[in-house]
Write a protein that holds these residues in place. Sequence first.
Motif, short mmCIF file in Angstrom:
data_model
loop_
_atom_site.label_atom_id
_atom_site.label_comp_id
_atom_site.label_asym_id
_atom_site.label_seq_id
_atom_site.Cartn_x
_atom_site.Cartn_y
_atom_site.Cartn_z
N ILE A 197 -18.13 -12.19 5.85
CA ILE A 197 -17.13 -11.14 5.73
C ILE A 197 -15.96 -11.51 6.64
CG2 ILE A 197 -16.66 -8.67 6.01
CD1 ILE A 197 -19.72 -8.33 5.56
N ASN A 198 -14.89 -11.96 6.01
CA ASN A 198 -13.73 -12.44 6.77
C ASN A 198 -12.45 -12.09 6.02
OD1 ASN A 198 -12.17 -13.68 8.69
ND2 ASN A 198 -12.37 -15.72 7.78
N PRO A 199 -11.83 -11.00 6.37
CA PRO A 199 -12.08 -10.21 7.57
C PRO A 199 -12.94 -8.98 7.34
CG PRO A 199 -9.98 -9.58 6.61
CD PRO A 199 -10.57 -10.63 5.71
N LEU A 200 -13.65 -8.63 8.44
CA LEU A 200 -14.22 -7.30 8.60
C LEU A 200 -13.14 -6.57 9.38
CD1 LEU A 200 -16.65 -5.24 8.80
CD2 LEU A 200 -17.19 -6.33 10.98
N VAL A 201 -12.66 -5.43 8.88
CA VAL A 201 -11.52 -4.83 9.57
C VAL A 201 -11.84 -3.47 10.16
CG1 VAL A 201 -9.87 -6.03 8.08
CG2 VAL A 201 -10.55 -3.67 7.52
N LEU A 202 -11.02 -3.13 11.12
CA LEU A 202 -10.97 -1.78 11.65
C LEU A 202 -9.77 -1.17 10.93
CD1 LEU A 202 -12.63 -0.29 13.74
CD2 LEU A 202 -10.97 -0.96 15.47
N THR A 203 -10.01 -0.10 10.19
CA THR A 203 -8.91 0.48 9.41
C THR A 203 -8.01 1.33 10.30
OG1 THR A 203 -10.28 2.39 8.86
CG2 THR A 203 -10.28 0.55 7.30
N GLY A 204 -6.88 1.74 9.74
CA GLY A 204 -5.92 2.57 10.47
C GLY A 204 -6.56 3.83 11.03
N ASP A 205 -7.53 4.40 10.29
CA ASP A 205 -8.18 5.62 10.78
C ASP A 205 -9.48 5.32 11.55
OD1 ASP A 205 -9.53 4.82 8.55
OD2 ASP A 205 -9.45 6.74 7.50
N GLY A 206 -9.62 4.07 11.97
CA GLY A 206 -10.69 3.75 12.93
C GLY A 206 -12.08 3.50 12.38
N HIS A 207 -12.17 3.10 11.12
CA HIS A 207 -13.49 2.79 10.55
C HIS A 207 -13.62 1.31 10.20
CE1 HIS A 207 -14.77 6.94 10.36
NE2 HIS A 207 -13.58 7.26 9.86
N LEU A 208 -14.83 0.84 10.17
CA LEU A 208 -15.08 -0.55 9.79
C LEU A 208 -15.12 -0.68 8.27
CD1 LEU A 208 -17.84 -1.56 12.37
CD2 LEU A 208 -15.49 -2.46 12.26
N LYS A 209 -14.60 -1.79 7.75
CA LYS A 209 -14.60 -2.02 6.31
C LYS A 209 -14.69 -3.51 6.03
CE LYS A 209 -12.40 0.58 2.77
NZ LYS A 209 -11.21 1.21 2.23
N CYS A 210 -15.46 -3.87 5.00
CA CYS A 210 -15.57 -5.27 4.60
C CYS A 210 -14.44 -5.58 3.62
CB CYS A 210 -16.91 -5.52 3.90
SG CYS A 210 -18.34 -4.98 4.86
N LEU A 211 -13.42 -6.29 4.10
CA LEU A 211 -12.24 -6.49 3.26
C LEU A 211 -12.37 -7.72 2.36
CD1 LEU A 211 -10.07 -4.40 3.44
CD2 LEU A 211 -8.59 -6.07 4.54
N ASP A 212 -13.21 -8.64 2.75
CA ASP A 212 -13.47 -9.82 1.91
C ASP A 212 -14.98 -10.04 1.99
OD1 ASP A 212 -13.25 -12.06 0.35
OD2 ASP A 212 -12.32 -13.33 1.89
N ALA A 213 -15.56 -10.64 0.97
CA ALA A 213 -17.00 -10.88 0.99
C ALA A 213 -17.33 -12.11 0.17
CB ALA A 213 -17.75 -9.69 0.42
N LYS A 214 -18.12 -12.98 0.78
CA LYS A 214 -18.56 -14.19 0.10
C LYS A 214 -20.07 -14.27 0.25
CE LYS A 214 -17.80 -19.13 0.16
NZ LYS A 214 -17.15 -20.25 0.81
N ILE A 215 -20.77 -14.42 -0.87
CA ILE A 215 -22.24 -14.49 -0.80
C ILE A 215 -22.75 -15.73 -1.54
CG2 ILE A 215 -24.42 -13.39 -1.45
CD1 ILE A 215 -23.11 -10.69 -1.25
N SER A 216 -23.68 -16.44 -0.90
CA SER A 216 -24.44 -17.49 -1.60
C SER A 216 -25.89 -17.06 -1.60
CB SER A 216 -24.35 -18.82 -0.86
OG SER A 216 -23.01 -19.23 -0.78
N GLN A 262 -18.00 -9.14 -7.09
CA GLN A 262 -19.43 -8.99 -7.34
C GLN A 262 -20.17 -8.83 -6.01
OE1 GLN A 262 -19.70 -12.76 -9.35
NE2 GLN A 262 -19.81 -11.80 -11.38
N ALA A 263 -19.74 -9.60 -5.02
CA ALA A 263 -20.35 -9.53 -3.69
C ALA A 263 -20.16 -8.13 -3.12
CB ALA A 263 -19.74 -10.58 -2.77
N LYS A 264 -18.96 -7.57 -3.34
CA LYS A 264 -18.70 -6.22 -2.84
C LYS A 264 -19.56 -5.20 -3.58
CE LYS A 264 -14.21 -6.87 -0.76
NZ LYS A 264 -12.75 -6.81 -0.93
N GLY A 265 -19.84 -5.47 -4.85
CA GLY A 265 -20.75 -4.60 -5.60
C GLY A 265 -22.13 -4.60 -4.98
N VAL A 266 -22.59 -5.77 -4.58
CA VAL A 266 -23.91 -5.88 -3.92
C VAL A 266 -23.88 -5.12 -2.59
CG1 VAL A 266 -25.56 -7.47 -2.87
CG2 VAL A 266 -24.44 -8.10 -5.02
N LEU A 267 -22.82 -5.31 -1.81
CA LEU A 267 -22.72 -4.62 -0.52
C LEU A 267 -22.70 -3.10 -0.72
CD1 LEU A 267 -20.15 -6.83 1.45
CD2 LEU A 267 -22.65 -6.95 1.44
#
Length: 398
Positions: free
Chosen positions: A208-227, A7-12
């Motif tokens: 966001i833990n982790p926020l990652v750098l993907t194999g092709d060099g882009h940032l991505k929110c891999l986990d998300a927790k929202i209160s 759901q948090a990723k939906g918001v993001l």
Amino acid sequence: MNIHEYQAKGVLREFGLPVSRGVAIFKPEEAAAAADELGGPVWVVKSQIHAGGRGKGTFKGAPAGAKGGVRVTKSKDEVVQFAREMLGQTLVTVQTGEAGKQVNRLYIEEGAQIAAEFYLSMLVDRETGQVAFVVSTEGGMDIEQVAHDTPEKIVTFSVDPATGIMPHHGRAVAKALGLSGAQAKEAGDLTEKLYRAFTAKDMSMLEINPLVLTGDGHLKCLDAKISFDSNALYRHPDVVALRDETEEDAKEIEASKYDLAYIALDGTIGCMVNGAGLAMATLDIIKLYGEEPANFLDVGGGASEEKVTAAFKIITADPQVKGILVNIFGGIMKCDVIARGVIAAVKAVGLEVPLVVRLEGTNVEEGKEIIRSSGLNVIPADDLDDAAQKIVAAVKGA
Ligand code: GDP
Ligand code: MN
């Protein structure tokens, strides 16, 4: 109020932030279709519970060395198998406590290639009254541990609400993560969007833990927790719709219906108090005399008899409660109202544990008389100290 990762990723996503494609499922039979929809070649099967540490968590009754609550696979058959193994089972993580949490939903995601894992969170900093960012290159691990062992690897700054988010904030995030060029630009874009999402939705925490750098060099929110800030929920019906009551304490849900400030705790002494400060003092003094409180409960200033009755019922319904302490200082709240509420509740649900009542303030004599003439087995107390000692003694004797 907390929500699930998917759901948090939906918001993001709504705010244009980079997240993986995914499908939430409730039954194992839905796993194959979800895997097909995403197409692979890598899938991640993620348990959805309101607690972190899922990756390193373990399922109750699973054999030693079995996989945790987040699993990466290249096989569609395994997606289905993992869904069967996780749904309905109890996941224990460092954040759930020993009891664990039942997994009732899964999020099946397309797998991302990870070149680097970072940490980014935002929260309302009470000291500055501003939204603060916490950023670290040490992603994917316990941030409290990082703060303890290598505090120099954590960068924090806050955003002045008068100016809002500025390009230099984005540059601060990029610098903290060691990013340059196009990636630094992406970090700036991400920072701005995160801040917009945070303030627009009245969040109190976003991690966001982790926020990652993907194999092709882009940032991505891999986990998300929202209160979310509960005080602002009235203006976010879309957020309220995300509430999963199975993740919340049933007693706390009941209490919220009566607008009672109630927090369930692990101890044995149920407390009914008016005023948050007095309630905190009551918890402290119970601990001082060697017992643990079963809850924090502030019935508030102008509580009605109905509200007091509801509060008392919530306390007695808790099987952990071995004794009850009512501690009221009647100012706006009147002692006779409290007394009537307690008597009405006891008449409705009975009283099987010792009850100590300390009343002081407005209409105190009337309140005491109501309790005396009720014929209930109530232990009266003169002051807070006396009350705490009496309830602790009663619970220990039982
Ligand atoms: P948490 O353990 O509850 O914090 O759950 P996370 O969503 O953070 O997942 C735990 C770990 O699983 C992450 O730190 C990653 O290392 C790994 N993980 C999650 N998603 C992916 C993915 O898409 N690809 C890969 N390779 N690993 C992932
Ligand atoms: Mn995580």
